[in-house]
Design an enzyme around this catalytic site. Structure first.
Site, PDB file in Angstrom:
ATOM      1  N   HIS A 143      -2.268   0.886   8.055  1.00  0.00           N
ATOM      2  CA  HIS A 143      -3.680   1.024   7.680  1.00  0.00           C
ATOM      3  C   HIS A 143      -4.411  -0.312   7.783  1.00  0.00           C
ATOM      4  CE1 HIS A 143      -1.261   3.985   5.344  1.00  0.00           C
ATOM      5  NE2 HIS A 143      -2.087   4.794   5.970  1.00  0.00           N
TER       6      HIS A 143
ATOM      7  N   HIS B 246       0.848  -1.195   0.000  1.00  0.00           N
ATOM      8  CA  HIS B 246       0.000   0.000   0.000  1.00  0.00           C
ATOM      9  C   HIS B 246       0.884   1.246   0.000  1.00  0.00           C
ATOM     10  CE1 HIS B 246      -2.934   2.847   2.180  1.00  0.00           C
ATOM     11  NE2 HIS B 246      -3.186   2.866   0.891  1.00  0.00           N
TER      12      HIS B 246
HETATM   13  S1  FES Z   1       0.921   0.991   4.323  1.00  0.00           S
HETATM   14 FE1  FES Z   1       0.228  -1.007   4.747  1.00  0.00          FE
HETATM   15  S2  FES Z   1      -1.906  -0.878   4.729  1.00  0.00           S
HETATM   16 FE2  FES Z   1      -1.233   1.107   4.272  1.00  0.00          FE
END
Ligand code: FES
Length: 142
Positions: free
Chosen positions: A108, A89
């Site tokens: 997140h 992500h």
């Molecule tokens: S950086 Fe891993 S879920 Fe957002």
């Protein structure tokens, strides 16, 4: 050039540049971080000491780094399996949760199964699987 035209151009330059900077920042935020450094690197602990192949028993997970990029190596059915520990992500480092048998990202809440496939949350792609090579007991990742 009239005074009005001059000021119109000044404002357009200022606000146009600001708009471009804003759009560029937004795109940079959305674009995922680099997942792993290319090449072959020794799997080491945070102190730079090599994590040896014999230190990872069946079902054991070891977190470490390969040239500064976090990785996780574990043994399943006798085979060493390595994944980048960089969340796809926005690049936080995932952790192995032994009880739930998943990897979770603290930033997140992204969750991955032990193969690195996304189970939940915002990660757009699986954790990259790394190639494992053992030389003189040392684990090399690429
Ligand atoms: S950086 Fe891993 S879920 Fe957002």
């Amino acid at each position: 050039m009239t005074r009005r035209t001059f000021f119109d151009r000044i404002f357009a330059a200022i606000f146009g540049g600001t708009g471009l900077a804003f759009v560029g920042s937004a795109l940079a935020y959305l674009y995922p971080n680099k997942n792993f450094i290319s090449g072959t690197r020794q799997f080491s602990n945070m102190a730079g000491q090599p994590i040896l192949e014999k230190e990872i028993g069946e079902g054991q997970f070891k977190s470490g780094v390969a040239l500064g990029s976090p990785a996780i190596v574990y043994r399943q059915n006798g085979e060493l399996i390595a994944l980048s520990a960089v969340c796809t992500h926005l690049g936080c480092t995932v952790s192995h949760l032994a009880e739930e048998q998943i990897f979770r990202c603290p930033c997140h809440g992204g969750e991955y199964d032990l193969d690195g496939s996304v189970l939940d949350g915002p990660p757009p792609r699986p954790l990259p699987r790394l190639n494992v090579k053992v030389e003189n007991g040392r684990i090399l990742l690429s």
